[in-house]
Design a protein around this motif. Structure first.
Motif, PDB file in Angstrom:
ATOM      1  N   ALA A 186     -18.900  -7.359   1.534  1.00 24.94           N
ATOM      2  CA  ALA A 186     -20.386  -8.139   1.854  1.00 24.94           C
ATOM      3  C   ALA A 186     -19.955  -9.409   2.062  1.00 24.94           C
ATOM      4  O   ALA A 186     -19.523 -10.271   1.257  1.00 24.94           O
ATOM      5  CB  ALA A 186     -21.293  -7.743   0.476  1.00 24.94           C
ATOM      6  N   PRO A 187     -21.019  -9.988   3.095  1.00 21.62           N
ATOM      7  CA  PRO A 187     -20.724 -11.382   3.479  1.00 21.62           C
ATOM      8  C   PRO A 187     -21.477 -12.216   2.389  1.00 21.62           C
ATOM      9  O   PRO A 187     -22.417 -12.163   1.557  1.00 21.62           O
ATOM     10  CB  PRO A 187     -21.198 -11.388   4.735  1.00 21.62           C
ATOM     11  N   ALA A 188     -21.115 -13.627   2.252  1.00 19.27           N
ATOM     12  CA  ALA A 188     -21.739 -14.715   1.343  1.00 19.27           C
ATOM     13  C   ALA A 188     -23.119 -15.002   2.387  1.00 19.27           C
ATOM     14  O   ALA A 188     -23.070 -14.834   3.513  1.00 19.27           O
ATOM     15  CB  ALA A 188     -20.980 -15.878   1.127  1.00 19.27           C
ATOM     16  N   VAL A 189     -24.178 -15.567   1.761  1.00 24.47           N
ATOM     17  CA  VAL A 189     -25.251 -15.874   2.457  1.00 24.47           C
ATOM     18  C   VAL A 189     -24.971 -17.300   3.029  1.00 24.47           C
ATOM     19  O   VAL A 189     -24.675 -18.391   1.962  1.00 24.47           O
ATOM     20  CB  VAL A 189     -26.524 -15.917   1.524  1.00 24.47           C
ATOM     21  N   HIS A 190     -25.079 -17.607   4.121  1.00 30.87           N
ATOM     22  CA  HIS A 190     -25.148 -19.007   4.764  1.00 30.87           C
ATOM     23  C   HIS A 190     -26.593 -19.618   4.875  1.00 30.87           C
ATOM     24  O   HIS A 190     -27.398 -18.920   5.570  1.00 30.87           O
ATOM     25  CB  HIS A 190     -24.390 -18.947   5.979  1.00 30.87           C
ATOM     26  N   GLY A 208     -26.606 -25.297  -5.497  1.00 26.34           N
ATOM     27  CA  GLY A 208     -25.248 -24.972  -6.065  1.00 26.34           C
ATOM     28  C   GLY A 208     -24.369 -24.562  -4.877  1.00 26.34           C
ATOM     29  O   GLY A 208     -23.183 -24.058  -5.103  1.00 26.34           O
ATOM     30  N   GLY A 209     -24.679 -24.700  -3.683  1.00 31.15           N
ATOM     31  CA  GLY A 209     -23.859 -24.187  -2.661  1.00 31.15           C
ATOM     32  C   GLY A 209     -22.781 -25.081  -2.013  1.00 31.15           C
ATOM     33  O   GLY A 209     -22.752 -26.298  -2.692  1.00 31.15           O
ATOM     34  N   ARG A 210     -21.897 -24.915  -1.059  1.00 31.66           N
ATOM     35  CA  ARG A 210     -20.825 -25.592  -0.704  1.00 31.66           C
ATOM     36  C   ARG A 210     -21.088 -25.646   0.626  1.00 31.66           C
ATOM     37  O   ARG A 210     -21.567 -24.842   1.230  1.00 31.66           O
ATOM     38  CB  ARG A 210     -19.246 -25.123  -1.077  1.00 31.66           C
ATOM     39  N   PRO A 211     -20.475 -26.887   1.038  1.00 37.92           N
ATOM     40  CA  PRO A 211     -20.734 -27.144   2.755  1.00 37.92           C
ATOM     41  C   PRO A 211     -19.879 -26.186   3.591  1.00 37.92           C
ATOM     42  O   PRO A 211     -18.517 -25.746   3.028  1.00 37.92           O
ATOM     43  CB  PRO A 211     -20.267 -28.487   2.988  1.00 37.92           C
ATOM     44  N   GLY A 212     -20.315 -25.559   4.762  1.00 41.23           N
ATOM     45  CA  GLY A 212     -19.386 -24.925   5.521  1.00 41.23           C
ATOM     46  C   GLY A 212     -18.475 -25.797   5.959  1.00 41.23           C
ATOM     47  O   GLY A 212     -18.493 -27.186   6.305  1.00 41.23           O
ATOM     48  N   TYR A 217     -24.109 -28.190   9.660  1.00 48.41           N
ATOM     49  CA  TYR A 217     -25.294 -27.948   8.901  1.00 48.41           C
ATOM     50  C   TYR A 217     -25.226 -27.006   7.989  1.00 48.41           C
ATOM     51  O   TYR A 217     -26.045 -26.307   7.395  1.00 48.41           O
ATOM     52  CB  TYR A 217     -26.484 -27.651   9.831  1.00 48.41           C
ATOM     53  N   ALA A 218     -24.069 -26.154   7.630  1.00 52.62           N
ATOM     54  CA  ALA A 218     -24.005 -24.925   7.097  1.00 52.62           C
ATOM     55  C   ALA A 218     -23.776 -25.301   5.477  1.00 52.62           C
ATOM     56  O   ALA A 218     -23.000 -26.293   5.131  1.00 52.62           O
ATOM     57  CB  ALA A 218     -22.869 -24.181   7.727  1.00 52.62           C
ATOM     58  N   VAL A 219     -24.572 -24.386   4.774  1.00 48.60           N
ATOM     59  CA  VAL A 219     -24.412 -24.485   3.201  1.00 48.60           C
ATOM     60  C   VAL A 219     -24.031 -22.874   3.045  1.00 48.60           C
ATOM     61  O   VAL A 219     -24.619 -22.018   3.041  1.00 48.60           O
ATOM     62  CB  VAL A 219     -25.204 -24.916   2.423  1.00 48.60           C
ATOM     63  N   HIS A 238     -32.876 -22.400   6.828  1.00 46.56           N
ATOM     64  CA  HIS A 238     -32.866 -21.078   7.165  1.00 46.56           C
ATOM     65  C   HIS A 238     -31.777 -20.416   6.896  1.00 46.56           C
ATOM     66  O   HIS A 238     -30.581 -20.919   6.732  1.00 46.56           O
ATOM     67  CB  HIS A 238     -33.834 -20.740   8.478  1.00 46.56           C
ATOM     68  N   VAL A 239     -31.838 -18.969   6.615  1.00 48.54           N
ATOM     69  CA  VAL A 239     -30.645 -18.407   6.417  1.00 48.54           C
ATOM     70  C   VAL A 239     -30.135 -18.126   7.755  1.00 48.54           C
ATOM     71  O   VAL A 239     -30.837 -17.735   8.807  1.00 48.54           O
ATOM     72  CB  VAL A 239     -31.184 -16.806   5.759  1.00 48.54           C
ATOM     73  N   GLN A 240     -28.707 -18.282   7.989  1.00 49.94           N
ATOM     74  CA  GLN A 240     -27.951 -17.972   9.192  1.00 49.94           C
ATOM     75  C   GLN A 240     -26.681 -18.182   9.182  1.00 49.94           C
ATOM     76  O   GLN A 240     -25.984 -19.144   8.391  1.00 49.94           O
ATOM     77  CB  GLN A 240     -28.662 -19.217  10.325  1.00 49.94           C
ATOM     78  N   ASP A 241     -26.010 -17.180   9.529  1.00 53.11           N
ATOM     79  CA  ASP A 241     -24.432 -17.220   9.642  1.00 53.11           C
ATOM     80  C   ASP A 241     -24.059 -18.533  10.141  1.00 53.11           C
ATOM     81  O   ASP A 241     -24.433 -18.866  11.260  1.00 53.11           O
ATOM     82  CB  ASP A 241     -24.030 -15.984  10.351  1.00 53.11           C
ATOM     83  N   GLU A 242     -22.844 -18.898   9.646  1.00 52.01           N
ATOM     84  CA  GLU A 242     -22.331 -20.247   9.947  1.00 52.01           C
ATOM     85  C   GLU A 242     -21.851 -19.960  11.610  1.00 52.01           C
ATOM     86  O   GLU A 242     -21.908 -20.904  12.230  1.00 52.01           O
ATOM     87  CB  GLU A 242     -21.160 -20.632   9.263  1.00 52.01           C
ATOM     88  N   GLY A 243     -21.159 -18.831  11.687  1.00 54.26           N
ATOM     89  CA  GLY A 243     -20.840 -18.652  13.213  1.00 54.26           C
ATOM     90  C   GLY A 243     -22.051 -18.424  14.326  1.00 54.26           C
ATOM     91  O   GLY A 243     -21.895 -19.366  15.324  1.00 54.26           O
ATOM     92  N   SER A 244     -23.180 -18.308  13.841  1.00 50.04           N
ATOM     93  CA  SER A 244     -24.436 -18.496  14.602  1.00 50.04           C
ATOM     94  C   SER A 244     -24.742 -19.808  14.984  1.00 50.04           C
ATOM     95  O   SER A 244     -25.035 -20.163  16.180  1.00 50.04           O
ATOM     96  CB  SER A 244     -25.492 -17.487  14.165  1.00 50.04           C
ATOM     97  N   GLN A 245     -24.555 -20.582  13.961  1.00 53.83           N
ATOM     98  CA  GLN A 245     -24.823 -22.150  14.093  1.00 53.83           C
ATOM     99  C   GLN A 245     -23.692 -22.703  14.928  1.00 53.83           C
ATOM    100  O   GLN A 245     -24.209 -23.446  15.933  1.00 53.83           O
ATOM    101  CB  GLN A 245     -24.625 -22.711  12.816  1.00 53.83           C
ATOM    102  N   VAL A 246     -22.465 -22.303  14.890  1.00 54.80           N
ATOM    103  CA  VAL A 246     -21.454 -22.898  15.745  1.00 54.80           C
ATOM    104  C   VAL A 246     -21.826 -22.583  17.011  1.00 54.80           C
ATOM    105  O   VAL A 246     -21.626 -23.779  17.982  1.00 54.80           O
ATOM    106  CB  VAL A 246     -20.051 -22.344  15.050  1.00 54.80           C
TER     107      VAL A 246
END
Ligand SMILES: C[S@@+](CC[C@H](N)C(=O)[O-])C[C@H]1O[C@@H](n2cnc3c(N)ncnc32)[C@H](O)[C@@H]1O
Length: 430
Positions: A186-190, A208-212, A217-219, A238-246
């Protein structure tokens, strides 16, 4: 508070009801399960166990079916649905979890009695006992075919045609086990900290997240429900996979000569990339038109982009708009979603090889329309969340009236911790 559990809020019953909804009603496990947990008031460890069983048995279906069929002496597709799903759930428990064999056999028999009466109980009991007689490794050893693709498909519970497509896209076998294993995790929530609305560090500190590592902009959240995050509830993230952001960022940030004020998202629903592009547009005095053909999904886009300089159009991207009027155009095309299998437990078993040419035709038309809508010199980002070469390279390379603006991007879950997003960044030639 302690209380007696009723039959319907037992985690195994919930998992069985999810499998039934998936096989009988074509439902999505990740939509049905949270609803059932809510309705039946199940949380904590019981909810986690129901999730493990429902998602695990949905993911492993092909492998479970091969084992059940070898014991039953006939294909699982020939069994009645309740019998098939009870056996899948039971086999998953004995082969993939620490549930003791006698408990899994007992549950399978009582579940099938409740779902289908007494008649199949003896059959289910006999099949379950035989399955429980060997560990998973021994079953895999017994059933593994000689060819590499078939062996990986059985071990990692993927259809063979998907394993082959991944091998082609990776250019070899070496990374296949790691990719297939990543699909089963299961993937982490980004989260995406919307540019101009909240800083990424502020969002990381608040959650309490970490930067992507890939998107500024990813956490990456450590766990928990993103709906509880105030910045998400308030529209600053908003919730968004880091790959989609990239991939959205690569389009927005690529160098461009001439005007840069008219942006278009041709396939916008449910609006994740439109929200990121809209936030950037606000900072750069640009405007975004967001097109979506489905009425329901167009409403989701409207919600996602509230307050941003975005106009939502419920329209078909193949016929939308005036030629040559946009500076940057995103085509986040409908695709098989083979790059996001870790998010949808049953998806790999529902997709068919014949989906690919059907979607490829739509992808070609949408990309041709994007080229038509882009001004000479303007940029087009062709994106899929599938790495299948017929949906990625083949579509981008066949497009007319464009040249490559940058080398294509292919992200991978096992390498990048993202969905397997693909981007071809193209420039419209005069
Ligand atoms: C991969 S999804 C887009 C995801 C979205 N960009 C995001 O980041 O949230 C593809 C979308 O294209 C829409 N779509 C399918 N055919 C279309 C068409 N002919 N014109 C416009 N949108 C279409 C689908 O309904 C779906 O919402």
């Amino acid at each position: 508070m302690t209380g007696r559990r009723s039959v319907s809020d037992d985690p195994r019953s919930i998992a069985y009801d999810v499998l039934t909804a998936v096989s009988r009603d074509d439902a999505y496990a990740n939509l049905v399960l949270p609803k059932l947990l809510r309705e039946r008031g199940v949380s904590g460890r019981d909810a986690a166990f129901a999730t493990e069983l429902a998602y695990g048995a949905s993911r492993a279906r092909g492998t479970l079916d091969a084992i059940i069929a070898s014991v039953a002496g006939r294909p699982v597709t020939g069994l009645d649905q309740p019998v098939a799903d009870v056996l899948r759930l039971g086999a998953y428990q004995v082969l993939y979890t620490r549930v003791p064999a006698h408990a899994a056999v007992g549950t399978a028999v009582s579940l099938v009695r409740r779902a289908a009466g007494h008649r199949p109980a003896g059959f289910v009991n006999a099949v379950m006992r035989k399955i429980a007689a060997r560990p998973l490794d021994a079953w895999l050893h017994k059933l593994t075919p000689a060819d590499e693709v078939g062996a990986l498909a059985l071990k990692y519970a993927h259809p063979e045609w998907i394993v082959s497509a991944f091998r082609d896209a990776l250019g070899g076998d070496k990374e296949l086990p790691a990719l297939l294993a990543a699909d089963n995790t299961a993937p982490a929530v980004h989260l995406c900290a919307r540019p101009g609305l909240i800083g990424r560090d502020e969002l990381a500190a608040a959650t309490g997240g970490r930067p992507g590592a890939l998107s500024p902009y990813a956490v990456i959240l450590p766990g928990g429900a993103p709906g509880d995050v105030a910045a998400v509830a308030g529209g600053r993230a908003h919730v968004q996979d880091e790959g989609s952001q990239v991939v959205a960022l690569r389009l927005a940030e690529a160098p461009l000569d001439g005007p840069d004020a008219r942006w278009l998202d041709l396939c916008a629903g449910p609006g994740g990339k439109a929200a990121l592009l809209g936030s950037l547009a606000a900072l750069r005095d640009a405007r975004l038109d967001a097109v979506e053909v489905s009425a329901h999904r167009a409403r989701l886009v409207e919600k996602a982009v509230a307050g941003l300089p975005v106009t939502v159009h419920e329209a078909d991207g193949r016929t939308f708009g005036a030629d040559g009027t946009y500076d940057r155009v995103l085509v986040d095309a409908p695709c098989t979603g083979l790059g996001a299998l870790r998010r949808r437990p049953e998806a790999r078993w529902r997709r068919e090889p014949s989906d690919v040419p059907e979607l490829a035709a739509l992808q070609r038309s949408l990309l041709a329309s994007a080229v038509r809508l882009t001004r000479p010199g303007g940029l087009i980002g062709y994106v899929t969340c599938s790495p299948h070469l017929d949906e990625t390279r083949a579509i981008a390379e066949a497009a007319e009236g464009v040249e490559a603006a940058e080398a294509p991007v292919q992200l991978w879950p096992h390498r990048d911790g993202t969905d397997a997003m693909y981007l071809a960044l193209l420039r419209r030639v005069a």
